[in-house]
Motif scaffolding. Structure first.
Motif, PDB file in Angstrom:
ATOM      1  N   LEU A 108      13.463  -8.409  30.504  1.00 40.09           N
ATOM      2  CA  LEU A 108      12.687  -8.391  31.742  1.00 40.09           C
ATOM      3  C   LEU A 108      11.471  -7.488  31.609  1.00 40.09           C
ATOM      4  CD1 LEU A 108      12.328  -9.107  34.741  1.00 40.09           C
ATOM      5  CD2 LEU A 108      13.832  -7.180  35.289  1.00 40.09           C
ATOM      6  N   VAL A 109      11.668  -6.286  31.094  1.00 35.80           N
ATOM      7  CA  VAL A 109      10.544  -5.357  30.922  1.00 35.80           C
ATOM      8  C   VAL A 109       9.570  -5.903  29.885  1.00 35.80           C
ATOM      9  CG1 VAL A 109       9.890  -3.007  30.281  1.00 35.80           C
ATOM     10  CG2 VAL A 109      11.993  -3.400  31.566  1.00 35.80           C
ATOM     11  N   ALA A 110      10.097  -6.478  28.808  1.00 36.48           N
ATOM     12  CA  ALA A 110       9.245  -7.023  27.751  1.00 36.48           C
ATOM     13  C   ALA A 110       8.412  -8.195  28.247  1.00 36.48           C
ATOM     14  CB  ALA A 110      10.106  -7.451  26.560  1.00 36.48           C
ATOM     15  N   ALA A 111       8.914  -8.920  29.247  1.00 35.62           N
ATOM     16  CA  ALA A 111       8.190 -10.075  29.787  1.00 35.62           C
ATOM     17  C   ALA A 111       6.842  -9.664  30.369  1.00 35.62           C
ATOM     18  CB  ALA A 111       9.033 -10.773  30.851  1.00 35.62           C
ATOM     19  N   PHE A 112       6.723  -8.396  30.788  1.00 37.08           N
ATOM     20  CA  PHE A 112       5.467  -7.885  31.337  1.00 37.08           C
ATOM     21  C   PHE A 112       4.645  -7.148  30.279  1.00 37.08           C
ATOM     22  CE2 PHE A 112       8.344  -8.312  34.943  1.00 37.08           C
ATOM     23  CZ  PHE A 112       7.540  -8.966  35.868  1.00 37.08           C
ATOM     24  N   HIS A 113       5.148  -7.188  29.018  1.00 39.56           N
ATOM     25  CA  HIS A 113       4.465  -6.560  27.876  1.00 39.56           C
ATOM     26  C   HIS A 113       4.213  -5.065  28.118  1.00 39.56           C
ATOM     27  CE1 HIS A 113       3.848 -10.565  26.218  1.00 39.56           C
ATOM     28  NE2 HIS A 113       3.388 -10.951  27.405  1.00 39.56           N
ATOM     29  N   LEU A 114       5.210  -4.409  28.678  1.00 43.02           N
ATOM     30  CA  LEU A 114       5.098  -2.988  28.989  1.00 43.02           C
ATOM     31  C   LEU A 114       5.575  -2.142  27.808  1.00 43.02           C
ATOM     32  CD1 LEU A 114       6.507  -3.128  32.626  1.00 43.02           C
ATOM     33  CD2 LEU A 114       4.105  -2.904  31.965  1.00 43.02           C
ATOM     34  N   SER A 115       5.114  -0.911  27.754  1.00 47.41           N
ATOM     35  CA  SER A 115       5.498  -0.001  26.676  1.00 47.41           C
ATOM     36  C   SER A 115       6.905   0.542  26.912  1.00 47.41           C
ATOM     37  CB  SER A 115       4.497   1.147  26.557  1.00 47.41           C
ATOM     38  OG  SER A 115       4.403   1.853  27.779  1.00 47.41           O
ATOM     39  N   ALA A 116       7.475   1.207  25.913  1.00 48.69           N
ATOM     40  CA  ALA A 116       8.860   1.680  25.950  1.00 48.69           C
ATOM     41  C   ALA A 116       9.170   2.609  27.132  1.00 48.69           C
ATOM     42  CB  ALA A 116       9.216   2.361  24.633  1.00 48.69           C
TER      43      ALA A 116
END
Length: 348
Positions: free
Chosen positions: A85-93
């Protein structure tokens, strides 16, 4: 440790503010906002940390893999989906670490605000009993433990389906949480403190016998058999932790609230945590169950204190609890650096 205690004090203020804002109804939206605000200081320092926690690097690399299109791997499905889910928004760690901190802290704060007679003491105990510090290491397990904590009202109301659903959600973050199903039936078996004391004594006396049976079962499971040949199998008994659990159970037993079903649920969970503590060093990874079941004690202790009728005794016991757990956290975390949370450093 100054960063952690400062965040704890800030959380006191944020909790006071969040719970004193006027509102018309207490729906899901209200509780999401209130718990997010109340827990924000601890969520923030969890999000911006860098290489803090023994498992920080594995979780960090796992998220980077998800960002680059990797599959689920060895972690449970709901933790994988949280990363996805977080990766879907291309957000950092840091966004991932902030999100997982929210998944842990917001359910915990919901139970604190709803059940604890002394909310600020419960927040203090979240750090004083070192559960927050363990979360910075065993993230998946403690998210699971938080959802198990949310299931407690459904045990009290005898609503098995929503209880089971929450246990399954918890197990979706860490498989070990599935054993919590037994708690639903344990509570209604009318195991009074005297009978629980007999069972506890038997676990201490025959611990090695029970351990041989349990390790024999675990050796037949692919996932856990590898741990029997690792450093986890050589982990010894933590006598300070064991002593603290014995003292806590003795304290809650001395001021046992027979007519309070909610107290009984929290009390039984702490007794199970004591059993797990007694078997630590004998059964591989059993100390993880101590963390899962013991988290409820951040509410059990204030409930026990609130039940003490004599005001002076209540004040003395409260002061003793705060002093003891502050010293405990400073020793286990501040000196021994359990879970590798020191030195605290940030992404900045």
């Amino acid at each position: 440790m100054a960063v952690y205690w400062s965040a704890c004090l800030a959380s006191f203020a944020f909790t006071w503010f969040a719970t004193h804002v006027k509102h018309d109804k207490e729906g899901i939206g209200y509780w999401l906002l209130v718990t997010l605000v109340a827990a924000f200081p601890l969520i923030f320092i969890s999000a911006i940390r860098f290489n803090v926690g023994a498992d920080y690097i594995p979780y960090y690399r796992y998220y980077l893999g998800i960002l680059n299109g990797a599959g689920q791997g060895r972690y449970e499905v709901l933790y994988y989906l949280a990363n996805k889910l977080v990766a879907a928004f291309h957000l950092s760690a840091p966004w991932l670490f902030g999100f997982t901190a929210s998944l842990f802290l917001m359910p915990v704060y919901k139970r604190i605000i709803s059940d604890s007679p002394y909310r600020y003491m419960s927040i203090f105990l979240l750090l004083g009993m070192t559960y927050f510090f363990f979360f910075l290491n065993g993230t998946r397990q403690m998210i699971g433990a938080a959802f198990l904590l949310v299931s407690i009202p459904y045990i009290e109301k005898r609503k098995f389906i929503p209880f089971l659903l929450l246990v399954l959600i918890a197990s979706g973050f860490h498989t070990t949480c599935i054993v919590f199903i037994a708690v639903y039936f344990l509570v209604y078996m009318d195991l009074n403190p005297r009978l629980l004391a007999v069972i506890t004594l038997a676990i201490f006396v025959f611990g090695k016998f029970f351990a041989n049976i349990a390790n024999g079962i675990l050796s037949g499971m692919d996932y856990y058999s590898t741990y029997l040949e690792s450093t986890y199998a050589q982990k010894g008994q933590g006598y300070v932790v064991l002593a603290m659990n014995i003292l806590l159970v003795f304290f809650a037993t001395f001021f046992y609230q027979r007519e309070n079903l909610k107290f009984k649920i929290y009390y039984n969970l702490q007794v199970v945590a004591l059993w797990a503590s007694a078997l630590t060093g004998k059964i591989v990874l059993i100390d993880r169950y101590r963390m899962v079941f013991g988290l409820a004690s951040i509410i059990l202790v204030p409930m026990t204190l609130n039940g003490i009728e004599n005001k002076n005794t209540r004040i003395i016991c409260s002061a003793a609890v705060v002093t003891l757990y502050f010293a405990y956290a400073m020793y286990t975390v501040g000196i021994q650096n359990s879970n590798m949370v020191l030195p605290y450093q940030t992404i900045f």
